[in-house]
Write a protein that holds these residues in place. Structure first.
Motif, PDB file in Angstrom:
ATOM      1  N   ALA A   1       0.835  -1.207   0.000  1.00 16.69           N
ATOM      2  CA  ALA A   1       0.000   0.000   0.000  1.00 16.69           C
ATOM      3  C   ALA A   1       0.871   1.260   0.000  1.00 16.69           C
ATOM      4  O   ALA A   1       0.487   2.290  -0.550  1.00 16.69           O
ATOM      5  CB  ALA A   1      -0.924  -0.003   1.224  1.00 16.69           C
ATOM      6  N   ALA A   2       2.048   1.171   0.609  1.00 14.23           N
ATOM      7  CA  ALA A   2       2.912   2.361   0.713  1.00 14.23           C
ATOM      8  C   ALA A   2       3.728   2.581  -0.561  1.00 14.23           C
ATOM      9  O   ALA A   2       4.040   3.726  -0.909  1.00 14.23           O
ATOM     10  CB  ALA A   2       3.855   2.214   1.908  1.00 14.23           C
ATOM     11  N   ALA A   3       4.090   1.493  -1.257  1.00 11.06           N
ATOM     12  CA  ALA A   3       4.996   1.603  -2.414  1.00 11.06           C
ATOM     13  C   ALA A   3       4.395   2.512  -3.484  1.00 11.06           C
ATOM     14  O   ALA A   3       3.229   2.364  -3.854  1.00 11.06           O
ATOM     15  CB  ALA A   3       5.279   0.217  -2.982  1.00 11.06           C
ATOM     16  N   GLY A   4       5.190   3.458  -3.937  1.00  8.81           N
ATOM     17  CA  GLY A   4       4.745   4.370  -4.990  1.00  8.81           C
ATOM     18  C   GLY A   4       3.973   5.569  -4.473  1.00  8.81           C
ATOM     19  O   GLY A   4       3.539   6.409  -5.259  1.00  8.81           O
ATOM     20  N   THR A   5       3.776   5.650  -3.151  1.00 12.07           N
ATOM     21  CA  THR A   5       3.060   6.802  -2.590  1.00 12.07           C
ATOM     22  C   THR A   5       4.025   7.644  -1.743  1.00 12.07           C
ATOM     23  O   THR A   5       5.101   7.176  -1.363  1.00 12.07           O
ATOM     24  CB  THR A   5       1.856   6.387  -1.711  1.00 12.07           C
ATOM     25  OG1 THR A   5       2.366   5.825  -0.495  1.00 12.07           O
ATOM     26  CG2 THR A   5       0.975   5.362  -2.408  1.00 12.07           C
TER      27      THR A   5
END
Ligand SMILES: NC(=O)c1ccc[n+]([C@@H]2O[C@H](COP(=O)([O-])OP(=O)(O)OC[C@H]3O[C@@H](n4cnc5c(N)ncnc54)[C@H](OP(=O)(O)O)[C@@H]3O)[C@@H](O)[C@H]2O)c1
Length: 323
Positions: free
Chosen positions: A267-271
């Motif tokens: 969920a955190a990757a790329g944000t």
């Protein structure tokens, strides 16, 4: 300095790749890519096009034709390459551990101690970017400390392989899933890893709490991108879980997820945000709270935090020039 001339040093690496991506997204135009002699002449993606990689040498970086340099190379390369760039007039943000704990060099997480970055303008023009676990941790500890005083903290980390660089990402990709394992691939300082010691020392410096008791167990997990941390804090004054969650909801760069959602590396990757969830009472401690966080270690944990520092420096330099 409306269109700064920017050098990305370590442009072929895990952090350098994301740095170029973020600079292109932010529409910076005058960007040059540097890496070791091994990569000189190759190309790296930049926006819709590519950049040709130049060899990072003290002479090339010290030529005086760069306004800003973002370094994501190892500590020894930083010690060789950052000073000539800074002495030639470039504002430098270094992501290695070369300057993080050296007195007189600001160690900055913009949401927590951004004002410290400006100290570099009247000194050596070098700001250090913290470790990829320290950044999200301080984004979360900062507002809790301000509201109720931080007495101590304990952390368990679950760190992705991209934290160890591009080669390790390729290794994980090539590995059979059955061979995946947890590792502690750091060097040891007595019975503690250097990663665990960095997390404590850097957090103390950023939060200006030189005696803060903080202990950590750092583990690398077979995940490509995204570091997670289980955090237990003891506060000096009582703070309800609802009030803590509200403080974190209002904190810049933090996004609180409520159950049944919880932070994960995917969920955190790329944000850009530090995702926080599972905010709850820790009944094992007086005024204790527990929480869980995940963060993209290549973005907020490295490249994004450094660009945010650079933007503070560029704005500060422009303000001084106009005064
Ligand atoms: N990965 C993370 O999550 C993270 C987070 C925070 C901080 N950092 C720090 O950022 C730095 C880079 O990490 P990374 O993960 O991006 O590593 P990486 O993927 O291994 O990339 C290293 C980069 O440095 C270049 N380089 C190596 N030696 C050099 C030299 N002597 N002169 C010039 N360039 C040289 C490499 O160029 P070649 O391709 O030509 O070898 C490559 O571009 C490290 O200091 C690391 O501790 C990493």
């Amino acid at each position: 300095m409306s269109t700064p001339r920017i050098g990305v040093v370590g442009a072929t690496g895990a952090v350098g790749t994301i740095t170029l991506q973020l600079l292109a997204e932010r529409r910076y135009e005058h960007v040059r890519a540097f890496a070791s002699a091994r990569s000189a002449g190759s190309t790296v993606p930049f926006g819709p096009g590519t950049l040709t990689v130049e060899e990072a040498t003290p002479d090339a970086l010290g030529a005086g034709d760069l306004d800003l340099c973002l370094f994501s190379v190892g500590t020894s390369a930083s010690l060789e390459l950052v000073p000539p760039a800074a002495e030639a007039g470039a504002l430098c943000v270094d992501k290695s551990s070369a300057y993080r704990l050296v007195d007189g060099y600001p160690l900055v997480v913009p949401e927590v101690n951004g004002e410290r970055a400006l100290e570099a303008l009247s000194r050596h023009r070098i700001v250090a970017n913290p470790n990829c676990c320290t950044i999200p941790l301080t984004c979360v500890l900062g507002p809790l400390h301000e509201a109720a005083g931080l007495a101590r903290a304990r952390v368990a980390t679950y760190q992705s392989v991209s934290g160890a660089g591009a080669q390790r990402m390729q290794q994980l990709q090539a590995e059979e899933p059955a061979a995946h394992d947890l590792v502690m691939d750091w060097s040891w300082e007595g019975d503690e890893s250097d990663e665990e010691a960095k997390l404590r020392a850097e957090t103390r410096k950023i939060m200006e709490l030189p005696e803060l008791p903080l202990s950590a167990t750092c583990v690398r997990v077979p995940v490509m991108v995204g570091h997670s941390e289980a955090v237990w804090v003891e506060l000096e004054r009582p703070l309800s879980t609802e009030a803590a969650a509200d403080l974190l909801r209002a904190a810049p760069g933090v996004r609180v997820l409520d159950l049944p959602s919880f932070p994960t590396p995917a969920a955190a990757a790329g944000t850009d945000d530090v995702l926080v969830g599972r905010v709850r009472r820790d009944t094992a401690a007086e005024n204790g709270l527990a929480l869980y966080l995940s963060c993209d270690n290549l973005r907020k944990g490295a490249a994004l935090n450094a660009i945010q520092i650079a933007e503070l420096l560029l704005a500060g330099a422009a303000e001084r020039a106009a005064a």
